[in-house]
Scaffold this active site. Structure first.
Site, short mmCIF file in Angstrom:
data_model
loop_
_atom_site.label_atom_id
_atom_site.label_comp_id
_atom_site.label_asym_id
_atom_site.label_seq_id
_atom_site.Cartn_x
_atom_site.Cartn_y
_atom_site.Cartn_z
N ASP A 11 0.86 -1.17 -0.03
CA ASP A 11 -0.02 0.04 0.11
C ASP A 11 1.06 1.41 0.06
O ASP A 11 1.99 1.23 0.32
CB ASP A 11 -0.73 -0.03 1.21
CG ASP A 11 -1.81 1.23 1.34
OD1 ASP A 11 -2.30 1.45 0.39
OD2 ASP A 11 -2.04 1.76 2.26
N ASP A 13 0.08 4.96 1.04
CA ASP A 13 -0.09 5.98 2.20
C ASP A 13 -0.49 5.06 3.41
O ASP A 13 -1.05 4.33 3.50
CB ASP A 13 -1.40 6.82 1.92
CG ASP A 13 -1.35 7.45 0.47
OD1 ASP A 13 -0.34 8.21 0.26
OD2 ASP A 13 -2.53 7.67 0.04
#
Length: 175
Positions: A11, A13
């Site tokens: 991922d 952020d």
């Protein structure tokens, strides 16, 4: 053993950069401690690395796809300078209800916790599902990984390199 490559899905952020909400410019990036070094360590261990990221800021009109692509190019270059490599970025520009761009305000199969981005990367690059895994900072990331048939690990710490080392020990110890 197949000739396919194993991959790590990250991922963005909250894993690579500190999640400050809807960033779209290089000057907004604050790297998670050990993030660039963690990608380099994964590459040295033979993993391809793909970023899978929900980017509903596009649907919400906060920034454009071009803005996001510029940010991703910057991040990939900074990781390359640290000895790592991002083999691809997969993003979901949709939001089912909060968009201002009608064609992006839809329920889709790519927005995590749906597995669409991971499944697309697996297919696009003929990756080995066995031996691949995901690291995310939210339960929806882990749910997407499990739905795609790979393990998902939730990063809740502050040093991604230390976390990656723990995950690699677990992954490689399971074989």
């Amino acid at each position: 053993m197949s000739g396919k490559r194993k991959a790590v899905f990250l991922d963005r952020d909250g894993v690579l950069d500190i999640d400050k909400g809807y960033i779209c410019r290089p000057d907004q990036v604050e790297w998670v401690t050990g993030a660039r070094e963690a990608v380099a360590a994964l590459v040295r261990r033979g993993y391809q690395v793909y970023v899978v990221t929900n980017q509903s800021g596009i649907a919400r009109g906060y920034y454009t796809q071009k803005d996001m692509e510029h940010l991703h190019a910057y991040m990939a270059e900074e990781i390359r300078k640290a000895g790592g490599q991002i083999d691809g970025f997969y993003f979901c520009p949709h939001h089912p209800t909060k968009g201002v761009i009608p064609e992006l305000t839809v329920a889709c199969n790519c927005r995590k916790p749906k597995p669409g981005m991971i499944l697309q990367a697996l297919a696009d690059h003929d990756l080995d599902r066995e031996g691949s895994f995901l690291i995310g900072d939210k339960e929806s990331d882990v749910q997407a990984a499990l739905a795609a048939g790979i393990p998902g690990y939730r990063f809740t710490g502050t040093d991604l390199l230390a976390f990656v080392r723990q995950v690699l020990a677990r992954q490689e110890g399971a074989k």
